[in-house]
Scaffold this motif. Structure first.
Motif, PDB file in Angstrom:
ATOM      1  N   LYS A 121      40.894  33.617  -0.156  1.00 52.63           N
ATOM      2  CA  LYS A 121      41.458  34.643  -1.051  1.00 52.63           C
ATOM      3  C   LYS A 121      42.348  34.032  -2.136  1.00 52.63           C
ATOM      4  CE  LYS A 121      41.182  38.541   2.091  1.00 52.63           C
ATOM      5  NZ  LYS A 121      41.817  39.116   3.277  1.00 52.63           N
ATOM      6  N   PHE A 124      39.983  31.911  -4.520  1.00 51.61           N
ATOM      7  CA  PHE A 124      38.995  32.692  -5.293  1.00 51.61           C
ATOM      8  C   PHE A 124      39.673  33.560  -6.359  1.00 51.61           C
ATOM      9  CE2 PHE A 124      36.642  36.509  -6.236  1.00 51.61           C
ATOM     10  CZ  PHE A 124      35.423  35.976  -6.647  1.00 51.61           C
ATOM     11  N   TYR A 125      40.682  34.325  -5.943  1.00 51.69           N
ATOM     12  CA  TYR A 125      41.249  35.317  -6.867  1.00 51.69           C
ATOM     13  C   TYR A 125      42.069  34.703  -8.003  1.00 51.69           C
ATOM     14  CZ  TYR A 125      39.692  39.189  -3.945  1.00 51.69           C
ATOM     15  OH  TYR A 125      38.913  40.104  -3.258  1.00 51.69           O
ATOM     16  N   TYR A 130      36.985  34.872 -10.761  1.00 55.37           N
ATOM     17  CA  TYR A 130      37.515  36.243 -10.698  1.00 55.37           C
ATOM     18  C   TYR A 130      38.303  36.620 -11.956  1.00 55.37           C
ATOM     19  CZ  TYR A 130      39.867  40.419  -9.107  1.00 55.37           C
ATOM     20  OH  TYR A 130      40.330  41.701  -9.007  1.00 55.37           O
ATOM     21  N   LEU A 289      33.216  36.592  -1.283  1.00 53.93           N
ATOM     22  CA  LEU A 289      34.059  37.152  -2.351  1.00 53.93           C
ATOM     23  C   LEU A 289      33.347  37.016  -3.702  1.00 53.93           C
ATOM     24  CD1 LEU A 289      37.608  35.834  -1.318  1.00 53.93           C
ATOM     25  CD2 LEU A 289      36.863  38.230  -1.393  1.00 53.93           C
ATOM     26  N   TRP A 290      32.722  35.884  -3.884  1.00 56.25           N
ATOM     27  CA  TRP A 290      31.973  35.630  -5.129  1.00 56.25           C
ATOM     28  C   TRP A 290      30.857  36.686  -5.295  1.00 56.25           C
ATOM     29  CZ3 TRP A 290      30.464  29.872  -6.466  1.00 56.25           C
ATOM     30  CH2 TRP A 290      29.931  29.814  -7.747  1.00 56.25           C
ATOM     31  N   HIS A 293      32.203  40.105  -6.166  1.00 55.53           N
ATOM     32  CA  HIS A 293      32.779  40.254  -7.511  1.00 55.53           C
ATOM     33  C   HIS A 293      31.893  39.657  -8.603  1.00 55.53           C
ATOM     34  CE1 HIS A 293      36.541  41.870  -5.979  1.00 55.53           C
ATOM     35  NE2 HIS A 293      36.530  40.922  -5.055  1.00 55.53           N
ATOM     36  N   GLY A 296      32.246  41.340 -11.703  1.00 51.87           N
ATOM     37  CA  GLY A 296      33.660  41.600 -12.023  1.00 51.87           C
ATOM     38  C   GLY A 296      34.106  40.896 -13.294  1.00 51.87           C
ATOM     39  N   GLY A 298      35.529  37.982 -13.807  1.00 53.96           N
ATOM     40  CA  GLY A 298      35.464  36.515 -13.882  1.00 53.96           C
ATOM     41  C   GLY A 298      34.536  36.029 -14.974  1.00 53.96           C
TER      42      GLY A 298
END
Ligand code: ADP
Ligand code: SR1
Ligand code: MG
Ligand code: MG
Ligand code: MG
Length: 392
Positions: A121, A124-125, A130, A289-290, A293, A296, A298
């Motif tokens: 987390k 990634f974020y 992201y 997560l990728w 998103h 998203g 990113g």
């Protein structure tokens, strides 16, 4: 696999699990070819397996993070297994005739899950997977002031171990020639220079910057990551490598702590399992997560260009392969600095007898030097673990 990355055991994984868990393997007489496994859970909540070998048997119960009879739509804390285990132990102590004995409770699953969650987390974020480049740039700018801490790492991780420095120390005289060999190894210097550039130039994500195992406080059901004073936008592999590198050091230190009646083998198996599962679970969570998103904000891989499964697979494989090799490289660099640099680890320092300590440290140092130089040859974390076992 459940949404938080928890891996339910099935009959095949159970065999692997039993093999890697010495207390259970012993109960079954280490006979794995003739195991009979049956899932017998008839309750509403959990999965229960009876495992029988020709020379023993055990019951393995696993709590998944939801209610079995309903499914994933009704989440339920899997930490209930912890309370079940401690209650069994407490009641078993009071009335052993009528309570089954707990041979093993797997606390480690919590640590591995929590730390892989934390790394997936946080990394990634804060990455361009992201963030927009605008948001990322302003975040990078905010951390540019942490210059002194970065320079400290540059010095003690990437420079001092490779030259004569007043701060360096090692288990002398046993490791004198080993320390000198580090200073004379041109291939090692080539590789450490590459990693130093990456550390200084690659603003990949907001990293913790000092994620050795001493920065991770654990209890049976809680994991807290402390001490991020080195935080800045740097390469993700520096964090993952710090954690994995410290576990590898812990592994090589165990023989120095072995005594009659406690050869530390089960603990070594646990460390290897923790290394393997930490990387594998991180990989799963990070790529999940990728996926989640991919449309998203990113801007690393714009949907308009990369929104087809083939190219997405290609970029993901390339990204994760580089991250894996960064992890091994930074992990190795951090191992080397803990043996011939300024700040060492308790795992080795607590081995009182210097000669014994040096034997363990030399193994770790040789492993780290090889890992740093040959990291790109490793395709999976299990290959790394096999290399550790071979050197042992
Ligand atoms: P340093 O930056 O000097 O390494 P740390 O922040 O790692 O300092 O803290 C040193 C020790 O203090 C930790 O190893 C831990 O034992 C204790 N400690 C720090 N923060 C906490 C906390 N939030 N809760 C409990 N103990 C803590
Ligand atoms: C002087 S070097 C001290 C080390 O301790 C910190 O926790 C960092 O790991 C740093 O490299
Ligand atoms: Mg019940
Ligand atoms: Mg600190
Ligand atoms: Mg600390």
């Amino acid at each position: 696999m459940a949404s938080d990355g928890f891996r339910p055991l099935d009959e095949k994984l159970l065999v692997e699990y039993v093999k890697a868990t010495p207390v259970l393997a012993d109960k079954l007489g280490n006979q794995f070819d003739k195991l009979e496994i049956e899932e017998v859970g008839d309750g509403n909540l959990n999965f229960v397996y009876i495992v029988i070998s020709p020379s023993g048997s055990c019951v393995i119960k696993q709590a998944l993070p939801y209610i079995r009879c309903i499914g994933e739509s009704w989440p339920m804390a899997k930490e209930r297994a912890y309370f079940e285990a401690i209650t069994l132990k407490e009641h078993g102590g009071l009335c052993p005739d009528h309570v089954p004995e707990v041979y093993h409770f797997d606390n480690s699953m919590c640590l591995i899950e929590h730390i892989s969650d934390y790394m997936a987390k946080t990394l990634f974020y804060t990455s361009l997977l992201y963030l927009t480049t605008t948001d990322h740039k302003s975040a990078v700018a905010k951390y540019c002031g942490n210059v002194e801490m970065c320079r400290l790492t540059e010095q003690v991780v990437f420079s001092d171990p490779y030259k004569v420095s007043e701060h360096n120390h090692w288990t002398s005289p046993y490791l004198d020639s080993d320390a000198e060999a580090v200073r004379e190894d041109n291939l090692l210097k080539l590789e450490i220079a590459e990693l130093k550039s990456k550390f200084c130039e690659r603003a990949q994500a907001l990293i913790h910057g000092d994620l050795h195992t001493g920065s991770v406080m654990v209890t049976g059901d809680s994991t807290q990551v402390i001490d991020p004073e080195f935080g800045f936008y740097g390469p993700m592999g520096f964090d993952i490598g710090a954690f994995v590198g410290n576990l590898i050091l812990a592994y090589f230190a165990q023989d120095g702590h072995a005594v009659d009646g406690n050869d530390r083998k089960p603990y070594k198996v646990w460390i290897l399992k923790t290394i393997t599962e930490t990387w594998n679970l991180f990989y799963k969570k990070f790529t999940a997560l990728w996926d989640e998103h991919k449309d998203g904000p990113g801007e690393a891989y714009l949907p308009a260009i990369y929104n087809n499964p083939d190219v997405q697979l290609l970029v993901k494989q390339k990204y994760m392969k580089e991250l894996f090799h960064d992890t091994l490289g930074f992990g190795a660099a951090k191992m080397i600095r803990r043996i011939v640099g300024v700040a060492h680890v308790a795992d080795f320092e607590s081995i009182k007898e210097a000669k014994k300590r040096a034997v363990c440290e030399r193994k770790a140092l040789n492993f780290a030097k090889n890992l740093l130089k040959e990291r790109r040859d490793f395709q999976s974390i299990s290959e790394v673990v096999s290399a550790m076992e071979q050197l042992d």
